[in-house]
Design an enzyme around this catalytic site. Structure first.
Site: not given
Ligand code: ROI
Length: 163
Positions: A84, A98
Site C-alpha cells: 500500500r 474498510d
C-alpha cells in the site's frame, strides 16, 4: 459465533481492477472468513483531492468468526501485502479495505469506528452495497436505497470486467 461484515474495497494505483480482483480472492481465503457476496466493480471520481486517478470500488460481504479488531488486523495486513502506498491524507492508494459494517453493531474504538464514519455520504460505497444487499440499512442512518436516492450516483460507472 458467526457474524456478517461488509468490506469496502478501493484502489486507484497500479492496475486497480487487478488489485480488487486479487483482494476479493484473498478475503475469501482469510482464516475463519467466507466471501458470501461481491459487488460488481465501479469506476468512480475521486472524493477529496481531484488531482489523482479515478478509483475502482467494490463491496464484499463476509461471513466471519473473527472479532472486529482481529478482522481489522487481517484487512490491514492484506493492505500491506499489496504494498500500500499512502503518500498523503485522502491521496491515491494501491488498496484500501474498510470495515463498513459488522452485524448491526456500533463500535467506537481508537482504531475502528463502525458503521464507517463516512460510508453514508459516499456513492462509491452505497451503490455496490445496495447491489449485493438491496434491503440493507446503516444502523443509525437508515435504508441504503433511500440515502442513495438523495446523494445520487452520477460520478459512478459500472465496469465490465473481462478476465
Ligand atoms: N474516492 C473514491 N471515488 N473512491 C475511494 O475509494 C476513495 N477513497 C478515499 C478518498 C481519497 C477519500 N477518496 C475516494 O480514501
Amino acid at each position: 459465533m458467526s457474524h456478517i461484515a461488509y468490506i469496502g474495497l478501493g484502489s486507484n494505483l497500479e492496475n486497480p481492477v487487478q488489485q480488487l480482483l486479487t483482494a476479493l480472492t484473498e478475503l475469501d481465503q482469510l482464516d475463519q472468513c467466507q466471501l458470501i457476496a461481491q459487488s460488481s466493480l465501479y469506476s468512480s471520481k475521486p472524493v477529496g483531492p481531484q488531482d489523482q486517478p479515478d478509483f475502482v470500488n467494490a463491496v464484499a460481504k463476509l461471513q466471519t468468526e473473527l472479532t472486529p479488531l482481529v478482522l481489522l488486523d487481517r484487512l490491514q495486513a492484506l493492505e500491506q501485502s499489496h504494498r500500500r502506498i499512502r503518500e498523503r491524507h485522502w491521496g491515491p492508494r494501491t488498496l484500501d479495505l474498510d470495515l463498513l459494517l459488522y452485524d448491526d453493531d456500533f463500535i467506537t474504538n481508537p482504531r475502528l469506528t463502525v458503521p464507517h464514519a463516512h460510508m453514508h455520504e459516499r456513492g462509491f460505497v452505497l451503490l455496490p452495497l445496495q447491489e449485493i444487499s438491496p434491503e440493507i440499512s446503516i444502523p443509525g442512518k437508515g435504508l441504503v436505497t433511500e440515502i442513495l436516492h438523495y446523494i445520487g450516483t452520477d460520478d459512478l460507472q459500472l465496469l465490465t470486467v473481462t478476465e
